[in-house]
Design a protein around this motif. Sequence first.
Motif, PDB file in Angstrom:
ATOM      1  N   ILE A  68       0.916  -1.337   0.050  1.00  0.00           N
ATOM      2  CA  ILE A  68      -0.017   0.058   0.133  1.00  0.00           C
ATOM      3  C   ILE A  68       0.981   1.532   0.109  1.00  0.00           C
ATOM      4  N   VAL A  69       1.805   1.218   0.718  1.00  0.00           N
ATOM      5  CA  VAL A  69       3.010   2.417   0.790  1.00  0.00           C
ATOM      6  C   VAL A  69       3.376   2.562  -0.424  1.00  0.00           C
ATOM      7  N   HIS A  70       3.900   1.291  -1.244  1.00  0.00           N
ATOM      8  CA  HIS A  70       4.613   1.610  -2.552  1.00  0.00           C
ATOM      9  C   HIS A  70       3.410   2.280  -3.604  1.00  0.00           C
ATOM     10  N   GLN A  71       2.412   1.699  -3.657  1.00  0.00           N
ATOM     11  CA  GLN A  71       1.328   1.928  -4.403  1.00  0.00           C
ATOM     12  C   GLN A  71       0.909   3.613  -4.235  1.00  0.00           C
ATOM     13  N   THR A  72       0.874   3.913  -2.830  1.00  0.00           N
ATOM     14  CA  THR A  72       0.564   5.571  -2.497  1.00  0.00           C
ATOM     15  C   THR A  72       1.652   6.284  -3.178  1.00  0.00           C
ATOM     16  N   ARG A  73       3.022   5.737  -2.977  1.00  0.00           N
ATOM     17  CA  ARG A  73       4.039   6.712  -3.425  1.00  0.00           C
ATOM     18  C   ARG A  73       3.981   6.700  -4.912  1.00  0.00           C
ATOM     19  N   THR A  74       3.874   5.681  -5.543  1.00  0.00           N
ATOM     20  CA  THR A  74       3.759   5.535  -6.940  1.00  0.00           C
ATOM     21  C   THR A  74       2.498   6.481  -7.505  1.00  0.00           C
ATOM     22  N   ALA A  75       1.497   6.542  -6.852  1.00  0.00           N
ATOM     23  CA  ALA A  75       0.480   7.255  -7.193  1.00  0.00           C
ATOM     24  C   ALA A  75       0.787   8.894  -7.107  1.00  0.00           C
TER      25      ALA A  75
END
Length: 278
Positions: A68-75
């Motif tokens: 989730i942290v990675h997806q949020t950073r990616t977004a």
Amino acid sequence: MHAFAIDWVRSQFPSLELSVDGQPAIFLDAPGGTQVPIAVTRAVRDYYRKHNSNVGGRFVTSKNTTQIVHQTRTALADFFHASRPEEIIFGQNMTSLTFAMSRALAKTWSPGSEIIVTSLDHDANISPWKLAAADRKCSVRTWEVRTEDCTLRIEDLRPLISEKTCLIAVTLASNAVGSHVDVAGVSELVGGTGIKLFVDAVHFAPHSRISVCSGENTNGWTNWRLTKCDLPQPSLRKSGKRGPKASRASQEFRVPSITSRKPDTKRTEAAESAERWK
Ligand SMILES: Cc1ncc(COP(=O)(O)O)c(C=O)c1O
């Protein structure tokens, strides 16, 4: 051309239902207490219900949290046109992040060096730097606001800069009076000198788009590159697919260059993963 769906947008912000003394509340502030849309409250609620954990563990909630942290950073890297998710760092609020950043950067300052802060800035972009400077026996110079029109002028900054200057901390937009600062001009002035530029975008970001990546087309986008920092996160770095590979130099703080990238209108992996978390 479609009309802006203001009623729908307002319906996405539950806090706008608040009334005070029978009057609808108006929210004017943009820092840590900024109002959030329902998609955010839903995502936070779901996270605490289903995944709450620390990152980096081998158990399922930890793996989910890391993802989730990675997806949020990616977004957010997509939103700000950063070249990699690792350029996005989360913190409690701007003040806490600036304290952390000032402590980290101050380690590189020698006694006798100078930093520059402004009299237009919010205290969150002044006190952390002053405290760090005092600890390192560095001096602080102040770029004064012009009282006649509440602006910061580049010509007033120029005489403050010397070979001792190691950092300039400045806001992009004033929370008190709304003036915008010519950060591209500051960046141009210090480019190639090794002076670090730290920009507070708290009051600019809700009103205008920010691109932190290089390119040729300004096209209405803010035309400068933010000073940035990478956290060592090997597991995230491995999976980062966007942008060029990190060179050693790009992992250090850098003086911004005056460039911007054409907005990327493609539907990206980041936007898709953001959708999934609505
Ligand atoms: C321009 C500006 N910068 C920074 C801050 C501090 O923001 P935070 O609450 O995220 O620490 C504020 C708070 O009002 C602000 O107006």
